[in-house]
Design a protein around this motif. Sequence first.
Motif, PDB file in Angstrom:
ATOM      1  N   PHE A  56      38.355  40.409  55.215  1.00  0.00           N
ATOM      2  CA  PHE A  56      37.454  40.036  54.131  1.00  0.00           C
ATOM      3  C   PHE A  56      37.976  38.816  53.404  1.00  0.00           C
ATOM      4  N   ALA A  57      37.043  38.162  52.689  1.00  0.00           N
ATOM      5  CA  ALA A  57      37.373  37.048  51.804  1.00  0.00           C
ATOM      6  C   ALA A  57      36.971  37.494  50.411  1.00  0.00           C
ATOM      7  N   LEU A  58      37.844  37.224  49.427  1.00  0.00           N
ATOM      8  CA  LEU A  58      37.631  37.769  48.091  1.00  0.00           C
ATOM      9  C   LEU A  58      38.126  36.796  47.024  1.00  0.00           C
ATOM     10  N   ILE A  59      37.372  36.703  45.938  1.00  0.00           N
ATOM     11  CA  ILE A  59      37.883  36.012  44.750  1.00  0.00           C
ATOM     12  C   ILE A  59      38.196  37.085  43.734  1.00  0.00           C
ATOM     13  N   LYS A  60      39.457  37.131  43.286  1.00  0.00           N
ATOM     14  CA  LYS A  60      39.896  38.156  42.336  1.00  0.00           C
ATOM     15  C   LYS A  60      40.586  37.423  41.197  1.00  0.00           C
ATOM     16  N   ASP A  61      39.960  37.435  40.020  1.00  0.00           N
ATOM     17  CA  ASP A  61      40.437  36.633  38.895  1.00  0.00           C
ATOM     18  C   ASP A  61      40.578  35.179  39.357  1.00  0.00           C
ATOM     19  N   THR A  62      41.789  34.639  39.273  1.00  0.00           N
ATOM     20  CA  THR A  62      41.940  33.241  39.688  1.00  0.00           C
ATOM     21  C   THR A  62      42.409  33.123  41.137  1.00  0.00           C
ATOM     22  N   GLU A  63      42.558  34.269  41.825  1.00  0.00           N
ATOM     23  CA  GLU A  63      43.097  34.256  43.178  1.00  0.00           C
ATOM     24  C   GLU A  63      42.017  34.268  44.236  1.00  0.00           C
ATOM     25  N   ARG A  64      42.256  33.503  45.299  1.00  0.00           N
ATOM     26  CA  ARG A  64      41.371  33.573  46.462  1.00  0.00           C
ATOM     27  C   ARG A  64      42.142  34.250  47.585  1.00  0.00           C
ATOM     28  N   ILE A  65      41.644  35.419  47.973  1.00  0.00           N
ATOM     29  CA  ILE A  65      42.385  36.278  48.895  1.00  0.00           C
ATOM     30  C   ILE A  65      41.697  36.342  50.258  1.00  0.00           C
ATOM     31  N   ILE A  66      42.526  36.308  51.314  1.00  0.00           N
ATOM     32  CA  ILE A  66      42.018  36.539  52.669  1.00  0.00           C
ATOM     33  C   ILE A  66      42.775  37.733  53.238  1.00  0.00           C
ATOM     34  N   PHE A  67      42.043  38.742  53.637  1.00  0.00           N
ATOM     35  CA  PHE A  67      42.680  39.910  54.268  1.00  0.00           C
ATOM     36  C   PHE A  67      42.337  39.900  55.753  1.00  0.00           C
ATOM     37  N   SER A  68      43.355  40.156  56.602  1.00  0.00           N
ATOM     38  CA  SER A  68      43.039  40.296  58.027  1.00  0.00           C
ATOM     39  C   SER A  68      43.696  41.537  58.611  1.00  0.00           C
ATOM     40  N   ASN A  69      42.969  42.207  59.478  1.00  0.00           N
ATOM     41  CA  ASN A  69      43.426  43.426  60.139  1.00  0.00           C
ATOM     42  C   ASN A  69      44.322  43.046  61.324  1.00  0.00           C
ATOM     43  N   SER A  70      45.636  43.298  61.174  1.00  0.00           N
ATOM     44  CA  SER A  70      46.566  42.872  62.226  1.00  0.00           C
ATOM     45  C   SER A  70      46.643  43.865  63.391  1.00  0.00           C
ATOM     46  N   SER A  71      45.729  44.853  63.419  1.00  0.00           N
ATOM     47  CA  SER A  71      45.617  45.707  64.614  1.00  0.00           C
ATOM     48  C   SER A  71      44.802  45.008  65.705  1.00  0.00           C
ATOM     49  N   GLN A  72      44.111  43.937  65.326  1.00  0.00           N
ATOM     50  CA  GLN A  72      43.375  43.161  66.337  1.00  0.00           C
ATOM     51  C   GLN A  72      44.388  42.409  67.193  1.00  0.00           C
ATOM     52  N   ILE A  73      44.018  42.056  68.427  1.00  0.00           N
ATOM     53  CA  ILE A  73      44.936  41.225  69.196  1.00  0.00           C
ATOM     54  C   ILE A  73      45.068  39.884  68.470  1.00  0.00           C
ATOM     55  N   HIS A  91      31.001  29.826  51.127  1.00  0.00           N
ATOM     56  CA  HIS A  91      30.087  30.838  50.570  1.00  0.00           C
ATOM     57  C   HIS A  91      30.521  31.521  49.281  1.00  0.00           C
ATOM     58  N   LEU A  92      31.819  31.534  49.000  1.00  0.00           N
ATOM     59  CA  LEU A  92      32.256  32.237  47.784  1.00  0.00           C
ATOM     60  C   LEU A  92      32.413  31.261  46.629  1.00  0.00           C
ATOM     61  N   SER A  93      32.116  31.750  45.430  1.00  0.00           N
ATOM     62  CA  SER A  93      32.372  30.953  44.235  1.00  0.00           C
ATOM     63  C   SER A  93      32.537  31.895  43.047  1.00  0.00           C
ATOM     64  N   GLU A  94      33.231  31.417  42.033  1.00  0.00           N
ATOM     65  CA  GLU A  94      33.472  32.217  40.825  1.00  0.00           C
ATOM     66  C   GLU A  94      32.143  32.621  40.183  1.00  0.00           C
ATOM     67  N   GLN A  95      31.127  31.754  40.313  1.00  0.00           N
ATOM     68  CA  GLN A  95      29.844  32.026  39.662  1.00  0.00           C
ATOM     69  C   GLN A  95      28.907  32.856  40.541  1.00  0.00           C
ATOM     70  N   GLY A  96      29.146  32.847  41.838  1.00  0.00           N
ATOM     71  CA  GLY A  96      28.212  33.526  42.745  1.00  0.00           C
ATOM     72  C   GLY A  96      28.846  34.703  43.447  1.00  0.00           C
ATOM     73  N   LYS A  97      28.717  34.718  44.775  1.00  0.00           N
ATOM     74  CA  LYS A  97      29.269  35.811  45.574  1.00  0.00           C
ATOM     75  C   LYS A  97      30.792  35.734  45.541  1.00  0.00           C
TER      76      LYS A  97
END
Length: 270
Positions: A56-73, A91-97
């Motif tokens: 997933f891609a996420l904006i959390k407060d001032t942080e922009r986070i990328i999570f990846s599942n390392s069980s994938q090859i 696609h992500l922004s503090e004001q939108g998604k």
Amino acid sequence: MSMNKSRQLVIERAAENVRDECNVTDYGFQNIFEAAEKVGYRVIRYPIGAESFLGFALIKDTERIIFSNSSQILSREVFSVAHEMGHQRLHLSEQGKTMIRDDDFNDRDEDEIEANYFAACLLMPTDKILKFIRLELNDKNIKIWNGLDIARIQTTFNVSYDMTLVRLKALGILDNTSLDNLKLEKIEKTAAALLNAIKGNSDLCKSSEAKKIPAEYLEWVISNYYDKLISRKSLETALGFVDLKADDFADPSEELNEDKSFDDLLRGMD
Ligand SMILES: [Zn+2]
């Protein structure tokens, strides 16, 4: 592809900007995880199971986070991170998604098509592929390409065998006949054997099961627990990621009791 030409060019430029910001002068990224951090994303990797979501891609407060599942090859995880970088840039922004989660990358939603296109342009830019074919494969006739040629491209650009085929087809470098032959060859030999044969990076075909969680994330979880914004169960889950125990952190309700008795004590001294 439902993107119009001008949108396509916007995405190509966005991908090119990321390569510039990362100073990528090689054909491919040596380490997409470090690259994502370099351009300002907080990367979290955790093996949540091959059947679970991809990232997933996420904006959390001032942080922009990328999570990846390392069980994938690994080669697929590389693609996931590139795809999530696409969501962050496009696609992500503090004001939108502020959050997009990916269960698979076959979604025909506009944002998903765009993020896939961004990932393809980021990991395998057209000019670099053409240069590789010309200088490293000596402009070998496509009709006589075999699985080893694909494995060489794959290991240079650090992507999956399938993504290499899809990208070469999309760019019109492979026609349907060569594509079918090369797919067949992969089924017969498997990409890992092909990579071993050229001393390529066969780690691309395995999952890394990497666990990488930034210290700030843990601090954030713990402070939220102290502020009673998350439950003890959530704290345990989060700490379990890094083999820590919730017992190591004082229970805020107990702290409150201590404060209360301290107040009582002060009152008693009046
Ligand atoms: Zn997506």
